[in-house]
Write an enzyme that holds these catalytic residues in place. Structure first.
Site, short mmCIF file in Angstrom:
data_model
loop_
_atom_site.label_atom_id
_atom_site.label_comp_id
_atom_site.label_asym_id
_atom_site.label_seq_id
_atom_site.Cartn_x
_atom_site.Cartn_y
_atom_site.Cartn_z
CG ASN A 1 -20.37 -28.93 -105.56
OD1 ASN A 1 -20.83 -28.95 -105.57
ND2 ASN A 1 -19.10 -28.62 -106.10
CE LYS B 1 -18.33 -31.76 -107.69
NZ LYS B 1 -17.10 -32.46 -108.72
CG HIS C 1 -17.12 -26.90 -109.62
ND1 HIS C 1 -16.34 -27.23 -110.25
CD2 HIS C 1 -16.73 -27.55 -107.85
CE1 HIS C 1 -16.17 -28.53 -109.52
NE2 HIS C 1 -16.29 -28.07 -108.80
CD GLU D 1 -17.77 -30.81 -112.33
OE1 GLU D 1 -19.00 -30.45 -110.89
OE2 GLU D 1 -17.06 -31.89 -111.12
CD GLU E 1 -13.07 -27.17 -106.18
OE1 GLU E 1 -13.08 -28.39 -105.53
OE2 GLU E 1 -14.01 -27.11 -107.44
N GLY F 1 -12.71 -35.48 -109.03
CA GLY F 1 -13.45 -36.41 -109.46
C GLY F 1 -12.38 -37.69 -110.05
CB SER G 1 -9.72 -36.87 -105.57
OG SER G 1 -10.30 -36.78 -106.67
P1 PGA Z 1 -14.62 -34.05 -105.58
O1 PGA Z 1 -15.21 -33.41 -106.17
O2 PGA Z 1 -13.99 -34.35 -104.28
O3 PGA Z 1 -15.03 -35.66 -105.94
O4 PGA Z 1 -13.39 -34.64 -106.60
C1 PGA Z 1 -14.44 -31.73 -105.08
C2 PGA Z 1 -14.85 -30.54 -106.09
O5 PGA Z 1 -15.41 -30.47 -107.18
O6 PGA Z 1 -14.82 -29.89 -105.33
#
Ligand code: PGA
Length: 249
Positions: A9, A11, A94, A96, A166, A172, A212
């Protein structure tokens, strides 16, 4: 057998040139794998990415879409628009999108329905926040996210669903759920789906872990029996790291 999947992803990262460059780097020396590999660049770069990966095993997927067929929704993208450029999978829900754009389970239920009606594959994301886990509410939260957005669907629709658990506190942040925490939640998700539908559906759906994931921890996380792959954010922006994660599966 469930599909193993590694999805990146991206983003809101990588402009057109950078997208081309990262896809070129990913394609060179692409790992031998039976897993499905997907990347989700931003909307404006999807068409070019599909074109660039025409003869590649890497699938280009979208990060989001609107639930309406078309109409006065300034700034939005429809299921038909995605399909028309050769995108057949969409990430929905997601954290976010939920946190910064106010997407609720009710809204996501509409998006999921539209996507599936268009025969798009849905990668549905969900997961608890840190406070939920601290209060020992994580199972309850995850169960209600699944129930509200997915459990009204006909059983037949589940063949086009991929789940991505997640935990918000791991996205992140550099903090990963331990492989045991991931396994425990994934097993709980399968149990919840068995109760809502049946064991066949629960055992067939791929459940990815996200939060992560890096080359250093991918192996251990993917070794868990109910973890069928990963949704990767930060580490998907570096070709070598993403390839190492693909190798880990
Ligand atoms: P990350 O993001 O691997 O940077 O933690 C995962 C995601 O948002 O799908």
């Amino acid at each position: 057998m469930r599909s193993k999947i590694v999805a990146g992803n991206w983003k809101m990262n990588k402009n057109g040139e950078q997208t081309k460059e990262l896809l070129r780097a990913l394609s060179g020396g692409f790992p031998e794998t039976e897993a499905e590999v997907m990347v989700a660049p931003t909307f404006v770069n999807l068409t070019n990415a599909v074109f660039q990966l025409k003869n590649s095993p890497i699938e280009v997927i979208a990060q989001n879409m609107h639930y309406a067929e078309n109409g006065a929704y300034t700034g939005e993208i429809s299921a038909d628009m995605l399909q028309n450029i050769g995108v057949n999978t969409v990430i929905l829900g997601h954290s976010e999108r939920r946190a910064y754009f106010g997407e609720t389970d009710e809204l996501l239920a509409k998006k999921v329905t539209t996507a599936l009606n268009h025969s798009l594959r849905v990668m549905f994301c969900f997961g608890e926040e840190l406070e939920d886990r601290k209060a020992d509410n994580h199972f309850k939260v995850v169960e209600s996210q699944l129930k509200n957005a997915l459990f009204s669907l006909d059983a037949a629709k589940w063949s086009n669903i991929v789940l991505a658990y997640e935990p918000v506190w791991a996205i992140g942040t550099g903090e990963t759920a331990s492989p045991e925490q991931a396994q425990e939640m994934h097993a709980f998700i399968r149990k919840t789906i068995t109760e809502a539908y049946d064991e066949t559906i629960a055992n067939k759906v791929s459940i990815l872990y996200g939060g992560s994931v890096k080359p250093a921890n991918a192996n251990e996380i993917f070794s868990k029996p109910d973890v069928d792959g990963g949704l990767i954010g930060g580490a998907a922006l570096k070709a070598d790291d993403f390839k190492a994660i693909i190798n880990a599966i």
